[in-house]
Enzyme design. Structure first.
Site, mmCIF file in Angstrom:
data_model
loop_
_atom_site.group_PDB
_atom_site.id
_atom_site.type_symbol
_atom_site.label_atom_id
_atom_site.label_comp_id
_atom_site.label_asym_id
_atom_site.label_seq_id
_atom_site.Cartn_x
_atom_site.Cartn_y
_atom_site.Cartn_z
ATOM 1 N N MET A 10 73.500 -1.109 -3.677
ATOM 2 C CA MET A 10 73.105 -1.878 -2.468
ATOM 3 C C MET A 10 74.206 -1.748 -1.597
ATOM 4 S SD MET A 10 73.934 -4.863 -1.053
ATOM 5 C CE MET A 10 74.385 -5.579 -2.633
ATOM 6 N N SER A 15 66.255 -8.751 -3.629
ATOM 7 C CA SER A 15 65.950 -7.363 -3.506
ATOM 8 C C SER A 15 67.187 -6.635 -3.193
ATOM 9 C CB SER A 15 65.122 -6.904 -2.521
ATOM 10 O OG SER A 15 65.274 -6.873 -1.237
ATOM 11 N N ASP A 16 67.451 -5.408 -3.761
ATOM 12 C CA ASP A 16 68.273 -4.478 -3.134
ATOM 13 C C ASP A 16 67.923 -4.206 -1.657
ATOM 14 O OD1 ASP A 16 70.534 -3.008 -2.991
ATOM 15 O OD2 ASP A 16 70.346 -1.867 -4.781
ATOM 16 N N CYS A 17 68.943 -4.022 -0.988
ATOM 17 C CA CYS A 17 68.442 -3.646 0.600
ATOM 18 C C CYS A 17 67.443 -2.700 0.892
ATOM 19 C CB CYS A 17 69.811 -3.471 1.357
ATOM 20 S SG CYS A 17 70.895 -5.064 1.221
ATOM 21 N N ALA A 44 64.606 -2.494 -0.685
ATOM 22 C CA ALA A 44 63.775 -2.218 -1.894
ATOM 23 C C ALA A 44 62.457 -2.670 -1.657
ATOM 24 C CB ALA A 44 64.389 -2.420 -3.033
#
Length: 762
Positions: free
Chosen positions: A1, A283-285, A287
């Site tokens: 991320m 969340s991951d960015c 995602a």
């Protein structure tokens, strides 16, 4: 991320928001919050959060489900940026807002985790984490950082091609588990303290270690490998260290995107490991966007955001929640209760961080610029680099003889400064390059670039050879860097890139003492250098941080002794043709030689745990270990106390380490076990304990207490359940020629010490 994870538009938007936020605290005395329960310090954190979130309208709830939270101005809730980074020191732009000079213009920059992991020194990791969180709080008190830091990366580094392996401590699950316990303790100010120092975040959950197709990749992982390997560090982070947050990853796991995966986020994380309602998942960015856009798991964006929110993703790093949750709500795909659950988790965490409490009652609110980059922090960064650097080969050239005065320092890493930090870095107070380190060590230094990391031009060769001819000794500084390994980019080859080996060969021809320093997180194949009699020494230095050049040349000159151990396996170049990067299976098969030192059936160039010294050691049992252990007796106390049986002790093995040479040195005691008990195939060996001994003088003896748990010797069955199998086990201290062995028997019936939750969708 990171900034590369979002589209360029979203990245610029997020950056603008971060730079526009001054991190301040809500007014619980005079503002509209003063009569709200969130400011009532006599209530428990969750009740305080519920009192606040219950006043949000549905649009306000939705607006605050993203990382750049706008707050609720009418209630006195300020905007807040949840995304901050501190992988090996405060990072920027996400993590800290640095001034151009003066106060708050820098923060301590430690080595990348892959080099810190090579120290096998958990107290060191705790000290580093404590320093990072202290500096984070100082920046926060100045309005220049948040309170939540999306670190550490604890995905095991199982394939050398992975572009982000540098962010991890290495390939071994037990090592990662112990590393992360120490790290989270230091970051958060203890194990689940009443008030968090900062909120850490264990990422990337789960089975994430591919960059090239990460937003669409479906990791097919058996329950056995998931339980025993990929999720073992997360279990230690969540269940044992009580981390405040977890990040779900870009990839899918067994067909379901991680951020929409209720099996991972609810069944495993919250139900099995006890991840409480005072903790949150981000969340991951982008995602969440990927659930629809690249995984095609949901038919529409409203369905995708509903899947993520209801599965347990509380924060969307991006804008997908803010854009599509209104439609999901209007279509009755989500309820107000779903939104409140996410927001209550977030604000409960902020309550635990003292966000709504008086400053006078919080010691962390008193930290200032005076607590940043202190002399002790600088020493710690130097020590971390020193302990992590690994001596791979030495024919006796190192340390350099006192007669050597003139050095030719050659190569694309020779004068590196920013490169010493690796990725996710901030502004260091200083950066010592190898050339600067050599000069400070008293050498007369000639620097020649020679070639680029992946260069093909030989234009610089002649100058390099000429410098070598005029020198007493040659140090080549090369390897790999962020141009070939980074977030978003895996390697396809693990050979030395470009024509670096050609330049080294030309330097060999000069006939001077030649030391090769290999930088970078992932390993490259050193077969040719290892076999060459003209290459007198090889050092691996990773990304060594602000004092990397000083630490490196203190070792080369003999002022300090090397003690680092490889936290990963160095494979021959052919490895990349023998197993696909996307193959998540660990055990050997007809299509794979196996992964990690536990299962690899080939011959590594340098094995996991390898590391030489400037002295010699004799290792013996300080106390003769038992020859037999009764399994029912071992598990009985844990059963009675209803505690996790994998944490129950097998024994603590006492090892005496005597320095039989002439040089004071640290020593890392690595204890491995192997057995043919349980179902085949059996691992080659597995690390069961380690300890870092400091400063053992010539003729002196140090003592290592190597505690081994039942979990360390356990193995997972096909369902992921962990078992302690009866039979014969052998302990080995160290790698290479084994220094010390012991055999013991586990008697009584084999016992299952944990039950792994099964995936209902499988």
């Amino acid at each position: 991320m990171g900034p590369h994870a979002l589209s360029s538009v979203l990245a610029l938007l997020s950056l603008t928001l971060v730079q526009g936020i001054t991190f301040t605290f809500p007014d619980c005395v005079n503002g509209p919050l003063k009569s709200n329960g969130v400011c009532n310090t006599t209530l428990d954190p969750r009740s305080r959060a519920e009192a606040l979130v219950g006043l949000f309208t549905v649009p306000e709830l939705i607006n605050n489900t993203i990382n750049s939270s706008p707050g609720v101005p009418r209630l006195g809730i300020l905007n807040y940026e949840w995304w901050s980074e501190a992988l090996h020191g405060l990072a920027s732009p996400h993590g800290a807002s640095f001034t151009s000079s003066g106060n708050y213009s820098s923060a301590t920059s430690f080595p990348q985790p892959i080099l810190m992991g090579a120290a096998f020194d958990d107290p060191l990791i705790h000290s580093i984490a404590s320093t990072i969180s202290t500096e984070a709080r100082a920046f926060n008190n100045a309005g220049r950082a948040g309170l939540d830091f999306w670190t550490p990366n604890i995905n095991p580094f199982k394939d050398p091609r992975w572009g982000r392996g540098q962010e991890t401590p290495g390939e071994d699950a037990l090592h990662l588990a112990q590393y992360v316990r120490a790290l989270i303790d230091g970051l958060q100010g203890g194990v689940d303290p009443p008030q968090l120092k900062v909120a850490a975040d264990c990422k990337h959950f789960a089975a994430y270690d591919i960059e090239s197709s990460r937003t669409s990749f479906d990791a097919q992982v058996s329950m056995q490998d998931l339980s025993e390997y990929y999720l073992a560090p997360f279990q230690a982070c969540v269940r044992d260290a009580k981390v405040a947050s977890v990040m779900c990853s870009y990839n899918s796991v067994n067909g379901i995107p991680s951020c929409a995966n209720s099996y991972l986020l609810q069944t495993v994380l919250r139900e099995h490991w006890g991840f409480g309602e005072d903790r949150w998942v981000t969340s991951d960015c982008d995602a969440v966007n990927n659930i629809f856009n690249t995984h095609h798991y949901a038919a529409t964006y409203p369905e995708a955001v509903a899947e993520a929110l209801k599965a347990g993703t509380d924060i969307d790093c991006g804008s997908t929640y803010a854009t599509y949750l209104p439609a999901a709500y209007n279509q009755s795909l989500i309820t107000r209760a779903d939104l409140e659950q996410a927001l209550v988790r977030q604000y409960t965490s902020l309550v635990r961080l003292g966000y709504f409490d008086p400053a006078a009652s919080q010691p962390y609110r008193r930290l200032t610029w005076a607590d940043v980059n202190t002399p002790s922090s600088q020493t710690l960064a130097y020590t971390a680099a020193l302990e992590g650097i690994v001596l791979l080969k030495n024919t006796g050239t190192l340390p350099l003889a006192p007669s050597i005065k003139k050095l030719a320092v050659i190569g694309p890493w020779a004068n590196a400064t920013l490169g010493m930090q690796g990725n996710y870095h901030g502004v260091a107070p200083f950066l010592v390059s190898p050339v600067q380190g050599a000069t400070a060590a008293g050498y007369n230094v000639t620097f020649v670039w020679g070639t680029d990391i992946a260069g093909t031009s030989t234009d610089g060769f002649a100058a390099a050879v000429q410098a070598a001819q005029a020198a007493d000794a040659v140090v080549y500084a090369g390897g790999i860097d962020l141009t070939v390994e980074r977030e978003g980019a895996d390697r396809s080859s693990i050979t030395w890139p470009g024509n670096q080996l050609d330049l080294i060969a030309a330097l060999e021809g000069v006939g001077k003492p030649l030391v090769v320093v290999q930088f970078g997180g992932g390993q490259v194949d050193d077969t040719v250098l290892k076999a060459s009699s003209s290459v007198n020494a090889i050092l691996w230095a990773g990304y060594p941080g602000q004092s990397g050049g000083t630490a490196l040349f203190d070792i080369i000159s003999g002022k300090a002794s090397p003690s680092g151990r490889l936290p990963i396996t160095q494979y021959p170049a052919s490895y990349t043709t023998q197993v696909k990067l996307q193959d998540m299976t660990l055990k050997p098969s007809s299509t794979s030689p196996g992964r990690t030192y536990k299962w690899y059936t080939g011959t590594p160039v340098y094995e996991f745990g390898h590391g030489l010294h400037y002295t010699t050691f004799n290792v013996s049992w300080a106390k003769t270990p038992a020859s037999q252990y009764n399994i029912p007796t071992l598990v009985a106390p844990g059963v009675a106390l209803d505690t996790p049986l994998d944490l129950a002790p097998l024994d603590t093995f006492q090892v005496a380490v005597t320095n039989t040479g002439t040089v004071t040195s640290d020593y890392v005691a690595l204890l491995f076990a192997n057995s043919t008990s349980g179902p085949a195939p059996h691992p080659n060996k597995q690390l069961v304990s380690y300890a870092h001994l400091h400063g053992i003088a010539a003729g002196a003896t140090g003592s290592a207490s190597l505690a081994v748990t039942l979990g360390a010797i356990a193995r997972a069955d096909e369902k992921g359940n962990m078992w302690v199998y009866n039979g014969t086990y052998q302990l080995n201290v160290d790698t290479g020629p084994v220094r010390l062995t012991h055999q013991f028997e586990l008697v009584g019936a084999s016992v299952q010490i944990s039950t792994w939750p099964q995936d209902p969708s499988a």
